[in-house]
Design a protein around this motif. Structure first.
Motif, short mmCIF file in Angstrom:
data_model
loop_
_atom_site.label_atom_id
_atom_site.label_comp_id
_atom_site.label_asym_id
_atom_site.label_seq_id
_atom_site.Cartn_x
_atom_site.Cartn_y
_atom_site.Cartn_z
N LYS A 1 -9.33 5.06 2.74
CA LYS A 1 -9.02 6.17 3.63
C LYS A 1 -8.88 5.62 5.05
N ARG B 1 -3.39 0.55 -3.34
CA ARG B 1 -2.66 -0.69 -3.63
C ARG B 1 -1.71 -0.41 -4.80
N TRP C 1 -4.79 5.72 0.95
CA TRP C 1 -3.82 4.66 0.68
C TRP C 1 -4.25 3.92 -0.58
N ALA D 1 -9.14 4.03 -3.69
CA ALA D 1 -8.30 4.30 -2.52
C ALA D 1 -9.03 3.86 -1.26
N ARG E 1 -6.01 9.65 5.80
CA ARG E 1 -5.05 9.54 4.70
C ARG E 1 -5.54 8.56 3.65
N PHE F 1 0.84 -1.19 0.00
CA PHE F 1 0.00 0.00 0.00
C PHE F 1 0.88 1.24 0.00
N LEU F 2 0.43 2.25 -0.73
CA LEU F 2 1.22 3.48 -0.92
C LEU F 2 0.43 4.70 -0.51
N ARG F 3 1.14 5.73 -0.04
CA ARG F 3 0.55 7.04 0.21
C ARG F 3 0.45 7.78 -1.12
#
Length: 63
Positions: A37, A45, A43, A35, A41, A7-9
């Protein structure tokens, strides 16, 4: 959910896709990228980011 998913910001997703963080947010608002939340924030995949980038590139005629 698979345990090997990454998972990425927003900033990490943008770097991976070669676009700006604003473009990532635009993809989310257009429904191109989903996304999750968590604690305020977003996140993403990693596989979803790569797929959204590929679809966007193909739509723009850039192979």
């Amino acid at each position: 959910m698979k345990t090997n998913e990454t998972f990425l910001r927003v900033d990490e997703a943008a770097e991976l896709a070669g676009v700006s963080p604003a473009a990532i947010r635009k993809w989310v608002s257009r429904g191109t990228l989903s996304a999750v939340k968590i604690s305020g924030r977003l996140w993403f995949r990693e596989l979803d980011v790569l797929e959204a980038e590929r679809r966007t590139r193909l739509r723009a005629g850039r192979h």
